[in-house]
Design an enzyme around this catalytic site. Structure first.
Site, PDB file in Angstrom:
ATOM      1  N   GLY A   1     -13.149 -27.168  18.748  1.00 45.22           N
ATOM      2  CA  GLY A   1     -14.426 -26.514  18.515  1.00 45.22           C
ATOM      3  C   GLY A   1     -14.395 -25.001  18.499  1.00 45.22           C
ATOM      4  O   GLY A   1     -15.423 -24.354  18.735  1.00 45.22           O
ATOM      5  N   THR A   2     -13.242 -24.399  18.218  1.00 45.35           N
ATOM      6  CA  THR A   2     -13.208 -22.919  18.192  1.00 45.35           C
ATOM      7  C   THR A   2     -14.027 -22.375  17.023  1.00 45.35           C
ATOM      8  O   THR A   2     -14.640 -21.315  17.114  1.00 45.35           O
ATOM      9  CB  THR A   2     -11.763 -22.389  18.093  1.00 45.35           C
ATOM     10  OG1 THR A   2     -11.180 -22.794  16.860  1.00 45.35           O
ATOM     11  CG2 THR A   2     -10.940 -22.858  19.270  1.00 45.35           C
ATOM     12  N   ASN A   3     -14.095 -23.131  15.930  1.00 45.91           N
ATOM     13  CA  ASN A   3     -14.943 -22.679  14.812  1.00 45.91           C
ATOM     14  C   ASN A   3     -16.424 -22.836  15.160  1.00 45.91           C
ATOM     15  O   ASN A   3     -17.240 -21.989  14.824  1.00 45.91           O
ATOM     16  CB  ASN A   3     -14.597 -23.447  13.533  1.00 45.91           C
ATOM     17  CG  ASN A   3     -13.359 -22.881  12.857  1.00 45.91           C
ATOM     18  OD1 ASN A   3     -13.408 -21.826  12.249  1.00 45.91           O
ATOM     19  ND2 ASN A   3     -12.244 -23.564  12.999  1.00 45.91           N
TER      20      ASN A   3
ATOM     21  N   ASN B   1     -16.976 -26.607   4.248  1.00 43.28           N
ATOM     22  CA  ASN B   1     -15.821 -26.921   5.091  1.00 43.28           C
ATOM     23  C   ASN B   1     -14.952 -25.682   5.224  1.00 43.28           C
ATOM     24  O   ASN B   1     -14.866 -24.870   4.298  1.00 43.28           O
ATOM     25  CB  ASN B   1     -15.007 -28.049   4.450  1.00 43.28           C
ATOM     26  CG  ASN B   1     -13.777 -28.430   5.280  1.00 43.28           C
ATOM     27  OD1 ASN B   1     -13.874 -28.639   6.479  1.00 43.28           O
ATOM     28  ND2 ASN B   1     -12.622 -28.485   4.634  1.00 43.28           N
TER      29      ASN B   1
ATOM     30  N   HIS C   1     -11.066 -24.598   5.729  1.00 42.27           N
ATOM     31  CA  HIS C   1      -9.712 -25.159   5.651  1.00 42.27           C
ATOM     32  C   HIS C   1      -8.719 -24.040   5.957  1.00 42.27           C
ATOM     33  O   HIS C   1      -8.857 -22.935   5.417  1.00 42.27           O
ATOM     34  CB  HIS C   1      -9.454 -25.759   4.258  1.00 42.27           C
ATOM     35  CG  HIS C   1      -8.117 -26.394   4.129  1.00 42.27           C
ATOM     36  ND1 HIS C   1      -7.831 -27.645   4.655  1.00 42.27           N
ATOM     37  CD2 HIS C   1      -6.965 -25.941   3.599  1.00 42.27           C
ATOM     38  CE1 HIS C   1      -6.558 -27.922   4.424  1.00 42.27           C
ATOM     39  NE2 HIS C   1      -6.012 -26.911   3.789  1.00 42.27           N
TER      40      HIS C   1
END
Ligand code: GRF
Length: 209
Positions: free
Chosen positions: A12-14, A108, A110
Site C-alpha cells: 500500500g505504499t502507492n 493503474n 505500473h
C-alpha cells in the site's frame, strides 16, 4: 469532489502516497471513498484504517468460482459509488464486467516504462528483475487507463528513473517507487480531479492548469 476507490493487494505504499497527497494538498478536490483488497493480509488495509478510510476484502478463496468472485469485486466497488477506480498495486486482472461499467474511469500504476516489461507475469519485483536482466540504463513508471488487456490502455503519464550500477531488484524497485510511482499517481489523480486529462484519438493527454 472526485470520489476515488483504491484497489490494493500488498504494502500500500502507492495508497499511502495518495493519502499523503490529499492531506498535503498535492491532490486537490479528491476523497478516497473506499479501499478494496483481494488480500486480507495486505498492509494497505492497515494504512486505510490509520487514515479512517472504509475498507473491505474480496478474496477469491471465499467464492466457489471466479464469476462469483468477480461479481463480488464489482459489487464492492459499486457500493462506494466512485467516480474513478485506482489500481495501486492490485494484482488481480480486472473483470470485463467492471471494465465495461467503468470504461475510461480506471487507472493503474505500473513500475516500468510501458511497453517495456509489462503484460502477463510482469508485476511487482519481477518487473525490476526483467529490467536488470535486459540491462536497461533507464526504467521508470507509467500511469495508464485500464482497458481489457494487461497494461495496454492509453498511457496518461510516465517518469524515467536511472538504473545504477550494482542495483538489485529491491533497490531499483524502491528507487522507482520513490522517484516515479509516488510522484506520478498523485499528479495524475489531481489532474483528473481538475478535469485536465482528456482522451483524444485513443491517446490520453494532460492539459495545462
Ligand atoms: C509495486 O511494485 C508497484 O509498482 C506495483 O505494485 C507493487 C506494490 O505497490 N504497482 P504498493 O506498495 O502496494 O503500492
Amino acid at each position: 469532489m472526485l470520489r476515488i476507490a483504491v484497489l490494493v493487494s500488498g504494502g500500500g505504499t502507492n495508497l499511502q502516497a495518495i493519502i499523503d497527497g490529499i492531506n498535503d494538498g498535492k491532490i486537490r478536490n479528491t476523497k478516497i471513498v473506499g479501499v478494496i483488497s483481494n488480500n486480507l493480509g495486505a498492509y494497505a488495509l492497515n494504512r486505510a484504517a490509520d487514515a479512517l478510510i472504509p475498507s473491505c476484502v474480496v478474496s477469491r478463496k471465499n467464492f466457489e468460482n471466479r464469476e462469483l468472485f468477480e461479481e463480488a469485486l464489482l459489487g464492492a466497488v459499486d457500493a462506494v459509488e466512485p467516480d474513478l477506480v485506482v489500481l495501486a498495486g492490485f494484482l488481480v486482472k480486472i473483470p470485463d464486467i467492471m471494465i465495461e461499467k467503468y470504461q475510461g474511469r480506471i487507472i493503474n500504476i505500473h513500475p516500468s516504462l510501458i511497453p517495456s516489461f509489462c503484460g502477463v507475469g510482469a508485476y511487482g519485483l519481477h518487473v525490476h528483475e526483467m529490467a536488470l536482466a535486459r540491462g536497461v540504463k533507464v526504467t521508470g513508471a507509467t500511469v495508464h487507463f485500464v482497458d481489457g488487456g494487461m497494461d495496454t490502455g492509453p498511457i496518461i503519464a510516465q517518469k524515467a528513473v536511472m538504473v545504477e550500477p550494482g542495483d538489485t531488484p529491491e533497490v531499483l524497485q524502491r528507487r522507482v517507487m520513490e522517484q516515479a510511482e509516488w510522484v506520478l499517481l498523485p499528479m495524475v489523480i489531481d489532474a483528473i480531479a481538475g478535469g485536465r486529462v482528456v482522451l483524444k484519438d485513443g491517446k490520453a493527454v494532460i492539459t495545462e492548469e
